[in-house]
Motif scaffolding. Sequence first.
Motif, PDB file in Angstrom:
ATOM      1  N   THR A  96      55.446  -9.281  98.457  1.00 55.29           N
ATOM      2  CA  THR A  96      55.004  -7.906  98.233  1.00 55.29           C
ATOM      3  C   THR A  96      55.951  -7.172  97.290  1.00 55.29           C
ATOM      4  O   THR A  96      57.160  -7.304  97.378  1.00 55.29           O
ATOM      5  CB  THR A  96      54.934  -7.141  99.570  1.00 55.29           C
ATOM      6  OG1 THR A  96      54.010  -7.817 100.421  1.00 55.29           O
ATOM      7  CG2 THR A  96      54.489  -5.702  99.381  1.00 55.29           C
ATOM      8  N   CYS A  97      55.351  -6.391  96.416  1.00 56.92           N
ATOM      9  CA  CYS A  97      56.082  -5.463  95.552  1.00 56.92           C
ATOM     10  C   CYS A  97      55.545  -4.075  95.860  1.00 56.92           C
ATOM     11  O   CYS A  97      54.339  -3.886  95.986  1.00 56.92           O
ATOM     12  CB  CYS A  97      55.841  -5.800  94.076  1.00 56.92           C
ATOM     13  SG  CYS A  97      56.447  -4.516  92.942  1.00 56.92           S
ATOM     14  N   TYR A 126      56.537  -2.944 105.107  1.00 52.36           N
ATOM     15  CA  TYR A 126      55.985  -3.981 104.244  1.00 52.36           C
ATOM     16  C   TYR A 126      56.994  -5.041 103.802  1.00 52.36           C
ATOM     17  O   TYR A 126      56.601  -6.036 103.199  1.00 52.36           O
ATOM     18  CB  TYR A 126      55.300  -3.348 103.031  1.00 52.36           C
ATOM     19  CG  TYR A 126      54.093  -2.548 103.438  1.00 52.36           C
ATOM     20  CD1 TYR A 126      52.935  -3.183 103.872  1.00 52.36           C
ATOM     21  CD2 TYR A 126      54.108  -1.165 103.425  1.00 52.36           C
ATOM     22  CE1 TYR A 126      51.823  -2.462 104.267  1.00 52.36           C
ATOM     23  CE2 TYR A 126      52.998  -0.431 103.807  1.00 52.36           C
ATOM     24  CZ  TYR A 126      51.864  -1.078 104.232  1.00 52.36           C
ATOM     25  OH  TYR A 126      50.766  -0.352 104.626  1.00 52.36           O
ATOM     26  N   PRO A 153      59.170  -5.524 101.316  1.00 49.06           N
ATOM     27  CA  PRO A 153      58.911  -6.010  99.958  1.00 49.06           C
ATOM     28  C   PRO A 153      60.049  -6.886  99.420  1.00 49.06           C
ATOM     29  O   PRO A 153      61.217  -6.683  99.762  1.00 49.06           O
ATOM     30  CB  PRO A 153      58.815  -4.719  99.142  1.00 49.06           C
ATOM     31  CG  PRO A 153      59.681  -3.755  99.889  1.00 49.06           C
ATOM     32  CD  PRO A 153      59.490  -4.101 101.347  1.00 49.06           C
ATOM     33  N   HIS A 205      52.890 -11.092  92.669  1.00 46.86           N
ATOM     34  CA  HIS A 205      53.129 -10.296  93.877  1.00 46.86           C
ATOM     35  C   HIS A 205      51.861  -9.558  94.295  1.00 46.86           C
ATOM     36  O   HIS A 205      51.033  -9.211  93.448  1.00 46.86           O
ATOM     37  CB  HIS A 205      54.207  -9.234  93.624  1.00 46.86           C
ATOM     38  CG  HIS A 205      55.576  -9.771  93.435  1.00 46.86           C
ATOM     39  ND1 HIS A 205      55.975 -10.416  92.292  1.00 46.86           N
ATOM     40  CD2 HIS A 205      56.659  -9.748  94.262  1.00 46.86           C
ATOM     41  CE1 HIS A 205      57.246 -10.764  92.400  1.00 46.86           C
ATOM     42  NE2 HIS A 205      57.682 -10.380  93.585  1.00 46.86           N
TER      43      HIS A 205
END
Length: 189
Positions: free
Chosen positions: A53-54, A73, A75, A134
């Motif tokens: 994740t980004c 999240y 990231p 991502h």
Amino acid sequence: MIWYLLHFLSEAKISTEFSYFRPLTYGSYLSRDAKSPNLVLKRSGIAYPDLPTCILVLSGYDEERLSQLKQRYEPKLMLIGHQIGDQLENKVRNVFGVEEPTEADMFFDFNCFDPSDQSVQLLREKIEPITKSHNVLAASLGPKPSALILFKLTELIPEIGLVYIAANDYNIEYSSGIDLTNRTLSKVF
């Protein structure tokens, strides 16, 4: 609420303009006791289970919400756009990341008050290559025009998901007055 309204106006193909006036003053805090971040209905993007994740954040003055995003999240990459300029004590109050920045936290300057197509294109150039490697989520923690910028970005790159973070305590005295000399006007669609 802004993103839902924009979504339905876009779906109905209704020509829309956005007008925003900055406040004359800001109070000591915007909100406290942030709730868990949530993806926005109809704007949640596309997530692949095998991709990291980004998070793209257009930041503001609310540090707790930024930390909530990172905790929720987890990231691998976090792009944090700082509001440029020195209006309303911006340089002192702007959130410069998370409590403990990591190598994955990348910072850049950005005019969150400019919802022009040029601003959207700047973000597009920065984030579009990342969407190939991502899952990308975006959050607007800055002034309201930054929410419009991110909405326009999701119109161009629908794989990006929008994230909203509500709070249990909003400061009713967070801002006051209307600066009639500082109007932002933008055609949405």
